[in-house]
Design a protein around this motif. Structure first.
Motif, PDB file in Angstrom:
ATOM      1  N   MET A  69      -6.659   9.078   0.780  1.00  0.00           N
ATOM      2  CA  MET A  69      -6.061   9.251  -0.431  1.00  0.00           C
ATOM      3  C   MET A  69      -6.405   7.912  -1.319  1.00  0.00           C
ATOM      4  N   VAL A  70      -6.568   6.718  -0.660  1.00  0.00           N
ATOM      5  CA  VAL A  70      -6.825   5.669  -1.489  1.00  0.00           C
ATOM      6  C   VAL A  70      -8.350   5.945  -1.851  1.00  0.00           C
ATOM      7  N   ASP A  71      -9.132   6.444  -1.359  1.00  0.00           N
ATOM      8  CA  ASP A  71     -10.630   6.998  -1.736  1.00  0.00           C
ATOM      9  C   ASP A  71     -10.742   7.957  -2.861  1.00  0.00           C
ATOM     10  N   THR A  72      -9.798   8.922  -2.621  1.00  0.00           N
ATOM     11  CA  THR A  72     -10.009  10.160  -3.526  1.00  0.00           C
ATOM     12  C   THR A  72      -9.115   9.929  -4.564  1.00  0.00           C
ATOM     13  N   LEU A  73      -7.655   9.811  -4.372  1.00  0.00           N
ATOM     14  CA  LEU A  73      -6.683   9.767  -5.253  1.00  0.00           C
ATOM     15  C   LEU A  73      -6.838   8.595  -6.410  1.00  0.00           C
ATOM     16  N   MET A  74      -7.182   7.448  -5.714  1.00  0.00           N
ATOM     17  CA  MET A  74      -7.424   6.129  -6.552  1.00  0.00           C
ATOM     18  C   MET A  74      -8.719   5.752  -6.799  1.00  0.00           C
ATOM     19  N   GLN A  75      -9.757   6.514  -6.349  1.00  0.00           N
ATOM     20  CA  GLN A  75     -11.106   6.330  -6.437  1.00  0.00           C
ATOM     21  C   GLN A  75     -11.683   4.828  -5.809  1.00  0.00           C
ATOM     22  N   GLY A  76     -10.895   4.579  -4.682  1.00  0.00           N
ATOM     23  CA  GLY A  76     -11.163   3.665  -3.938  1.00  0.00           C
ATOM     24  C   GLY A  76     -11.021   2.232  -4.543  1.00  0.00           C
ATOM     25  N   MET A  77     -10.184   2.193  -5.540  1.00  0.00           N
ATOM     26  CA  MET A  77     -10.037   0.896  -6.426  1.00  0.00           C
ATOM     27  C   MET A  77      -8.944   0.184  -5.898  1.00  0.00           C
ATOM     28  N   VAL A  78      -8.023   0.559  -4.992  1.00  0.00           N
ATOM     29  CA  VAL A  78      -7.034  -0.185  -4.692  1.00  0.00           C
ATOM     30  C   VAL A  78      -6.892  -0.206  -3.077  1.00  0.00           C
ATOM     31  N   PRO A  79      -6.286  -0.791  -2.285  1.00  0.00           N
ATOM     32  CA  PRO A  79      -6.147  -0.770  -0.805  1.00  0.00           C
ATOM     33  C   PRO A  79      -5.087  -0.111  -0.432  1.00  0.00           C
ATOM     34  N   VAL A  80      -4.967   0.224   0.795  1.00  0.00           N
ATOM     35  CA  VAL A  80      -3.795   0.851   1.710  1.00  0.00           C
ATOM     36  C   VAL A  80      -2.681  -0.047   1.401  1.00  0.00           C
ATOM     37  N   ALA A  81      -1.328   0.463   0.979  1.00  0.00           N
ATOM     38  CA  ALA A  81      -0.419  -0.447   0.922  1.00  0.00           C
ATOM     39  C   ALA A  81       0.246  -0.890   2.176  1.00  0.00           C
ATOM     40  N   ASP A  82       0.545  -2.026   2.379  1.00  0.00           N
ATOM     41  CA  ASP A  82       0.980  -2.535   3.707  1.00  0.00           C
ATOM     42  C   ASP A  82       2.191  -3.501   3.433  1.00  0.00           C
ATOM     43  N   ASN A  83       2.126  -3.906   1.959  1.00  0.00           N
ATOM     44  CA  ASN A  83       2.977  -4.829   1.588  1.00  0.00           C
ATOM     45  C   ASN A  83       3.846  -4.359   0.302  1.00  0.00           C
ATOM     46  N   GLU A 139       8.379  -2.621   9.915  1.00  0.00           N
ATOM     47  CA  GLU A 139       9.030  -2.328  11.182  1.00  0.00           C
ATOM     48  C   GLU A 139       9.610  -1.100  11.129  1.00  0.00           C
ATOM     49  N   GLU A 140      10.844  -0.801  10.343  1.00  0.00           N
ATOM     50  CA  GLU A 140      11.940  -0.009  10.604  1.00  0.00           C
ATOM     51  C   GLU A 140      11.484   1.225   9.551  1.00  0.00           C
ATOM     52  N   LEU A 141      10.567   0.999   8.628  1.00  0.00           N
ATOM     53  CA  LEU A 141      10.039   1.953   7.803  1.00  0.00           C
ATOM     54  C   LEU A 141      10.963   2.830   7.227  1.00  0.00           C
ATOM     55  N   PRO A 142      11.873   2.337   6.325  1.00  0.00           N
ATOM     56  CA  PRO A 142      12.996   2.895   5.325  1.00  0.00           C
ATOM     57  C   PRO A 142      12.153   3.589   4.420  1.00  0.00           C
ATOM     58  N   VAL A 143      10.983   3.019   4.219  1.00  0.00           N
ATOM     59  CA  VAL A 143       9.968   3.489   3.247  1.00  0.00           C
ATOM     60  C   VAL A 143       8.741   3.521   3.878  1.00  0.00           C
ATOM     61  N   LEU A 144       7.714   4.379   3.816  1.00  0.00           N
ATOM     62  CA  LEU A 144       6.619   4.490   4.266  1.00  0.00           C
ATOM     63  C   LEU A 144       5.509   4.373   3.136  1.00  0.00           C
ATOM     64  N   PRO A 145       5.105   3.127   2.914  1.00  0.00           N
ATOM     65  CA  PRO A 145       4.103   2.946   1.643  1.00  0.00           C
ATOM     66  C   PRO A 145       2.714   3.695   2.055  1.00  0.00           C
ATOM     67  N   LEU A 146       2.123   4.149   1.052  1.00  0.00           N
ATOM     68  CA  LEU A 146       0.713   4.800   1.161  1.00  0.00           C
ATOM     69  C   LEU A 146      -0.235   4.021   0.635  1.00  0.00           C
ATOM     70  N   PHE A 147      -0.307   3.790  -0.674  1.00  0.00           N
ATOM     71  CA  PHE A 147      -1.218   3.109  -1.417  1.00  0.00           C
ATOM     72  C   PHE A 147      -0.721   2.470  -2.969  1.00  0.00           C
ATOM     73  N   TYR A 148      -1.433   1.682  -3.268  1.00  0.00           N
ATOM     74  CA  TYR A 148      -0.965   0.964  -4.814  1.00  0.00           C
ATOM     75  C   TYR A 148      -1.647   1.756  -5.829  1.00  0.00           C
ATOM     76  N   ASP A 149      -0.979   1.950  -7.015  1.00  0.00           N
ATOM     77  CA  ASP A 149      -1.310   2.748  -8.254  1.00  0.00           C
ATOM     78  C   ASP A 149      -2.290   2.019  -8.886  1.00  0.00           C
ATOM     79  N   ALA A 150      -3.277   2.363  -9.262  1.00  0.00           N
ATOM     80  CA  ALA A 150      -4.259   1.951 -10.029  1.00  0.00           C
ATOM     81  C   ALA A 150      -3.876   1.685 -11.510  1.00  0.00           C
ATOM     82  N   LEU A 151      -4.102   0.658 -11.995  1.00  0.00           N
ATOM     83  CA  LEU A 151      -3.286   0.622 -13.474  1.00  0.00           C
ATOM     84  C   LEU A 151      -4.722   0.006 -14.217  1.00  0.00           C
ATOM     85  N   PRO A 152      -5.182   0.861 -15.250  1.00  0.00           N
ATOM     86  CA  PRO A 152      -6.215   0.221 -16.035  1.00  0.00           C
ATOM     87  C   PRO A 152      -5.915  -0.592 -17.037  1.00  0.00           C
TER      88      PRO A 152
END
Length: 228
Positions: A1-15, A188-201
């Motif tokens: 999804m990072v590579d397609t929806l965000m054109q690889g411009m952002v990393p996977v979100a883990d923070n 660890e508890e994952l109340p929210v499951l982050p996916l990717f950062y949104d690219a902002l031009p």
């Protein structure tokens, strides 16, 4: 999804913080990284008592499908663009997730947005606002008329204690230590499951260095310089 929806411009979100910011650097050591591993995901479901049938779908001991609803609203295009590939990924490990695309008009119903049955695909802010946004006092409960930043109504005394400690701590080193604990709790508890950062031009001259865009573009303006 990072590579397609965000054109690889952002990393996977883990923070909860944006890469390149001081907050991110201070807390990244506390973040939990989950590798993309469908095989391991399937094994973990088996350990929970699910069995994968001939159709490839996971079922519990009574034969009931594991089929959570995954909902998205159309008030932002990225919601539904994320919904369908997400459901497809889950089906690959045997989770018969059901995509439910809701209209933009339905998104203005606060009660509906707060009472989704299982998962909601939603673009949200990150940074300090999100760090403290899952406090129990901000849960979208009937008593609060379904208002607040805690969309999933997650309530944890441990997280409340950490957020309150963060908000009353002034020394920066201690403050980031508590922030790291909050990031670890999220991951660890994952109340929210982050996916990717949104690219902002953002347009920045190629002569300007040390620019690290975030929600507040000029957060480190004192470090900007002109290259020679």
């Amino acid at each position: 999804m990072v590579d397609t929806l965000m054109q690889g411009m952002v990393p996977v979100a883990d923070n909860v913080f944006s890469p390149g910011t001081a907050e991110y650097e201070a807390t990244q050591g506390s973040a939990v990284h989950y590798d993309y591993d469908p095989g391991r995901a399937s094994r973990m479901l088996e350990e929970l008592g699910f069995t994968r049938g001939a159709d490839g779908m996971q079922r519990d001991a009574s034969g009931q499908l594991l089929e959570p609803e995954v909902r998205a609203y159309a008030q932002r295009d990225i919601h539904q663009k994320t919904l369908f590939p997400l459901v497809d990924y889950w089906k690959q490990v045997g989770i018969a997730a059901t995509p439910v695309a809701r209209t933009a008009e339905q998104a203005v119903d606060a009660q509906e947005q707060a009472t989704f049955p299982s998962f909601l695909v939603l673009r949200q802010t990150n940074g300090l606002d999100r760090l403290v946004g899952l406090h129990s006092s901000l849960a979208r409960t009937p008593e609060r008329r379904y208002q607040g930043s805690n969309n999933g109504r997650y309530q944890s005394p441990e997280l409340d204690r950490l957020i309150e400690g963060f908000q009353r701590t002034i020394p920066i080193a201690e403050r980031w230590q508590i922030a790291g604990q909050i990031v670890r709790h999220f991951d660890e508890e994952l109340p929210v499951l982050p996916l990717f950062y949104d690219a902002l031009p953002i347009f920045v001259s190629n002569r300007v260095v040390n620019v690290h865009p975030s929600g507040d573009l000029a957060w480190n303006v004192h470090e900007w310089d002109m290259s020679t």
